[in-house]
Design a protein around this motif. Structure first.
Motif, PDB file in Angstrom:
ATOM      1  N   LEU A 132       0.836  -1.201   0.000  1.00  0.00           N
ATOM      2  CA  LEU A 132       0.000   0.000   0.000  1.00  0.00           C
ATOM      3  C   LEU A 132       0.873   1.254   0.000  1.00  0.00           C
ATOM      4  CD1 LEU A 132      -2.994   0.740  -0.001  1.00  0.00           C
ATOM      5  CD2 LEU A 132      -2.918   0.819   2.502  1.00  0.00           C
ATOM      6  N   TRP A 133       1.954   1.229   0.762  1.00  0.00           N
ATOM      7  CA  TRP A 133       2.863   2.378   0.815  1.00  0.00           C
ATOM      8  C   TRP A 133       3.534   2.623  -0.526  1.00  0.00           C
ATOM      9  CZ3 TRP A 133       8.174   3.068   0.212  1.00  0.00           C
ATOM     10  CH2 TRP A 133       8.686   4.282   0.685  1.00  0.00           C
ATOM     11  N   LYS A 134       3.861   1.551  -1.244  1.00  0.00           N
ATOM     12  CA  LYS A 134       4.526   1.684  -2.540  1.00  0.00           C
ATOM     13  C   LYS A 134       3.647   2.391  -3.573  1.00  0.00           C
ATOM     14  CE  LYS A 134       7.396  -0.947  -5.812  1.00  0.00           C
ATOM     15  NZ  LYS A 134       6.842  -0.400  -7.056  1.00  0.00           N
ATOM     16  N   ALA A 182      11.754  -1.918  -2.821  1.00  0.00           N
ATOM     17  CA  ALA A 182      12.806  -1.676  -3.811  1.00  0.00           C
ATOM     18  C   ALA A 182      12.736  -2.658  -4.977  1.00  0.00           C
ATOM     19  CB  ALA A 182      14.173  -1.730  -3.137  1.00  0.00           C
ATOM     20  N   LYS A 183      11.727  -2.463  -5.805  1.00  0.00           N
ATOM     21  CA  LYS A 183      11.565  -3.265  -7.022  1.00  0.00           C
ATOM     22  C   LYS A 183      11.589  -2.316  -8.218  1.00  0.00           C
ATOM     23  CE  LYS A 183       8.606  -6.627  -4.649  1.00  0.00           C
ATOM     24  NZ  LYS A 183       7.282  -7.298  -4.632  1.00  0.00           N
ATOM     25  N   PHE A 184      12.464  -2.615  -9.186  1.00  0.00           N
ATOM     26  CA  PHE A 184      12.684  -1.685 -10.284  1.00  0.00           C
ATOM     27  C   PHE A 184      12.571  -2.392 -11.632  1.00  0.00           C
ATOM     28  CE2 PHE A 184      15.247  -0.578  -6.576  1.00  0.00           C
ATOM     29  CZ  PHE A 184      14.748   0.680  -6.279  1.00  0.00           C
ATOM     30  N   HIS A 185      12.047  -1.663 -12.602  1.00  0.00           N
ATOM     31  CA  HIS A 185      11.862  -2.266 -13.928  1.00  0.00           C
ATOM     32  C   HIS A 185      13.197  -2.515 -14.621  1.00  0.00           C
ATOM     33  CE1 HIS A 185      12.355   1.974 -15.124  1.00  0.00           C
ATOM     34  NE2 HIS A 185      12.689   1.515 -16.313  1.00  0.00           N
ATOM     35  N   ASP A 189      14.398  -6.888  -8.830  1.00  0.00           N
ATOM     36  CA  ASP A 189      13.839  -6.918  -7.485  1.00  0.00           C
ATOM     37  C   ASP A 189      14.964  -6.900  -6.455  1.00  0.00           C
ATOM     38  OD1 ASP A 189      12.522  -7.378  -5.127  1.00  0.00           O
ATOM     39  OD2 ASP A 189      11.308  -9.048  -5.855  1.00  0.00           O
ATOM     40  N   LYS A 190      15.119  -5.760  -5.783  1.00  0.00           N
ATOM     41  CA  LYS A 190      16.132  -5.599  -4.740  1.00  0.00           C
ATOM     42  C   LYS A 190      15.488  -5.503  -3.354  1.00  0.00           C
ATOM     43  CE  LYS A 190      19.275  -5.087  -7.991  1.00  0.00           C
ATOM     44  NZ  LYS A 190      20.302  -6.122  -8.264  1.00  0.00           N
ATOM     45  N   SER A 191      14.234  -5.870  -3.268  1.00  0.00           N
ATOM     46  CA  SER A 191      13.483  -5.658  -2.040  1.00  0.00           C
ATOM     47  C   SER A 191      13.877  -6.634  -0.936  1.00  0.00           C
ATOM     48  CB  SER A 191      11.979  -5.782  -2.310  1.00  0.00           C
ATOM     49  OG  SER A 191      11.645  -7.096  -2.735  1.00  0.00           O
ATOM     50  N   ASN A 192      13.686  -6.168   0.297  1.00  0.00           N
ATOM     51  CA  ASN A 192      13.951  -6.977   1.484  1.00  0.00           C
ATOM     52  C   ASN A 192      12.887  -6.637   2.523  1.00  0.00           C
ATOM     53  OD1 ASN A 192      14.860  -8.231   3.802  1.00  0.00           O
ATOM     54  ND2 ASN A 192      17.017  -7.763   3.416  1.00  0.00           N
ATOM     55  N   LEU A 193      12.013  -7.595   2.807  1.00  0.00           N
ATOM     56  CA  LEU A 193      10.903  -7.372   3.735  1.00  0.00           C
ATOM     57  C   LEU A 193      11.297  -7.614   5.196  1.00  0.00           C
ATOM     58  CD1 LEU A 193       7.812  -6.694   3.616  1.00  0.00           C
ATOM     59  CD2 LEU A 193       7.387  -9.163   3.603  1.00  0.00           C
ATOM     60  N   GLU A 194      12.457  -8.175   5.400  1.00  0.00           N
ATOM     61  CA  GLU A 194      12.848  -8.634   6.746  1.00  0.00           C
ATOM     62  C   GLU A 194      12.836  -7.513   7.783  1.00  0.00           C
ATOM     63  OE1 GLU A 194      16.750 -10.510   9.046  1.00  0.00           O
ATOM     64  OE2 GLU A 194      16.728 -10.381   6.851  1.00  0.00           O
ATOM     65  N   TYR A 195      13.349  -6.326   7.419  1.00  0.00           N
ATOM     66  CA  TYR A 195      13.445  -5.243   8.398  1.00  0.00           C
ATOM     67  C   TYR A 195      12.060  -4.805   8.870  1.00  0.00           C
ATOM     68  CZ  TYR A 195      18.088  -5.115   6.344  1.00  0.00           C
ATOM     69  OH  TYR A 195      19.331  -5.461   5.889  1.00  0.00           O
ATOM     70  N   LEU A 196      11.128  -4.724   7.936  1.00  0.00           N
ATOM     71  CA  LEU A 196       9.769  -4.324   8.296  1.00  0.00           C
ATOM     72  C   LEU A 196       9.083  -5.419   9.111  1.00  0.00           C
ATOM     73  CD1 LEU A 196       7.609  -2.143   8.064  1.00  0.00           C
ATOM     74  CD2 LEU A 196       6.842  -3.221   5.936  1.00  0.00           C
ATOM     75  N   THR A 197       9.250  -6.658   8.691  1.00  0.00           N
ATOM     76  CA  THR A 197       8.626  -7.773   9.406  1.00  0.00           C
ATOM     77  C   THR A 197       9.099  -7.844  10.846  1.00  0.00           C
ATOM     78  OG1 THR A 197       8.464  -9.043   7.341  1.00  0.00           O
ATOM     79  CG2 THR A 197       8.269 -10.275   9.397  1.00  0.00           C
ATOM     80  N   ARG A 198      10.369  -7.544  11.056  1.00  0.00           N
ATOM     81  CA  ARG A 198      10.956  -7.627  12.399  1.00  0.00           C
ATOM     82  C   ARG A 198      10.251  -6.681  13.368  1.00  0.00           C
ATOM     83  NH1 ARG A 198      17.064  -6.499  12.031  1.00  0.00           N
ATOM     84  NH2 ARG A 198      16.900  -8.331  10.677  1.00  0.00           N
ATOM     85  N   ILE A 199      10.054  -5.411  12.958  1.00  0.00           N
ATOM     86  CA  ILE A 199       9.436  -4.458  13.878  1.00  0.00           C
ATOM     87  C   ILE A 199       7.925  -4.674  13.961  1.00  0.00           C
ATOM     88  CG2 ILE A 199       9.072  -2.576  12.197  1.00  0.00           C
ATOM     89  CD1 ILE A 199       9.978  -0.662  14.509  1.00  0.00           C
ATOM     90  N   ILE A 200       7.312  -5.138  12.875  1.00  0.00           N
ATOM     91  CA  ILE A 200       5.874  -5.426  12.915  1.00  0.00           C
ATOM     92  C   ILE A 200       5.598  -6.591  13.860  1.00  0.00           C
ATOM     93  CG2 ILE A 200       3.919  -6.300  11.571  1.00  0.00           C
ATOM     94  CD1 ILE A 200       4.502  -3.307  11.190  1.00  0.00           C
ATOM     95  N   GLU A 201       6.431  -7.603  13.830  1.00  0.00           N
ATOM     96  CA  GLU A 201       6.251  -8.733  14.748  1.00  0.00           C
ATOM     97  C   GLU A 201       6.385  -8.263  16.199  1.00  0.00           C
ATOM     98  OE1 GLU A 201       8.131 -13.141  15.757  1.00  0.00           O
ATOM     99  OE2 GLU A 201       8.395 -12.263  13.766  1.00  0.00           O
ATOM    100  N   ASP A 202       7.370  -7.428  16.471  1.00  0.00           N
ATOM    101  CA  ASP A 202       7.531  -6.891  17.820  1.00  0.00           C
ATOM    102  C   ASP A 202       6.302  -6.069  18.230  1.00  0.00           C
ATOM    103  OD1 ASP A 202      10.003  -8.038  18.097  1.00  0.00           O
ATOM    104  OD2 ASP A 202      11.142  -6.199  17.692  1.00  0.00           O
TER     105      ASP A 202
END
Length: 210
Positions: A132-134, A182-185, A189-202
């Motif tokens: 949604l943010w993208k 970070a996904k580019f045409h 695909d250079k995206s990494n969801l781990e950082y967001l998932t970490r704080i959302i889980e907390d």
């Protein structure tokens, strides 16, 4: 291309107070939006968590500052991201904003959140926020609007987040959103969801104890 949201020959948003000093505008905006966000946290904001509801969130938060509060942006935008070496995230094309939002919200409403364990819930919810943010549907104020909207959706679905954790780590959250998007045409695909998932889980875990 001329940006109709800015005062001519500046990078300052046209605002209701006609402030043309960026530091003064940022301070004024922070004061008003903080008050509006507190109201939303305390009283909620009725709606069906659809496109209209998302627009209502943006209007409520930014109505004191900008004439276009609650309206989808009318131009394509780029924002230099230091975390990406100055590259901008590829936000939704202006012609696709509505359809992208409708698709994302339709998909998230098909998820049976109460049947998920914490790992799956954190991952899927992080993906929802990042997608949604993208889209970046507004000319300004996307992160505050979307985080608030998504957190209230989580509460409705029975897993309230510790919003203070997200607010107190707002720089981390935004950088995590950048990394997740970070996904580019041309670069792939250079995206990494781990950082967001970490704080959302907390935030989900801490939300249980509040």
């Amino acid at each position: 291309m001329k940006d109709p949201y800015l005062y001519p020959n500046t990078e300052i948003m046209i605002n209701k107070f006609n402030i043309k000093n960026s530091k003064e505008l940022n301070s004024m905006e922070a004061d008003f939006t903080s008050s509006r966000l507190k109201d939303i946290i305390q009283y909620g904001l009725e709606g069906k968590f659809d496109l209209e509801h998302l627009l209502k969130y943006h209007f409520t938060i930014f109505q004191d500052i900008y004439y276009w509060a609650g309206q989808l942006r009318t131009i394509n935008i780029e924002k230099s991201e230091p975390a990406l070496g100055g590259i901008s995230i590829e936000y939704s094309d202006v012609d696709n904003i509505k359809s992208d939002i409708v698709f994302i919200l339709s998909k998230v409403k098909s998820i049976y959140w109460n049947e998920l364990n914490i790992d799956n819930k954190s991952n899927l919810f992080s993906r929802f926020i990042a997608d949604l943010w993208k889209v970046h549907p507004f000319r300004e104020g996307n992160t505050r609007t979307i985080i608030t909207f998504c957190c209230n959706y989580a509460e409705k679905e029975g897993f309230p987040l510790d919003t203070d954790l997200l607010k107190d780590n707002s720089d981390y959250v935004r950088n995590a959103l950048v990394a997740a998007s970070a996904k580019f045409h041309d670069l792939g695909d250079k995206s990494n969801l781990e950082y967001l998932t970490r704080i959302i889980e907390d935030a989900i875990e801490r939300g249980k104890n509040k």
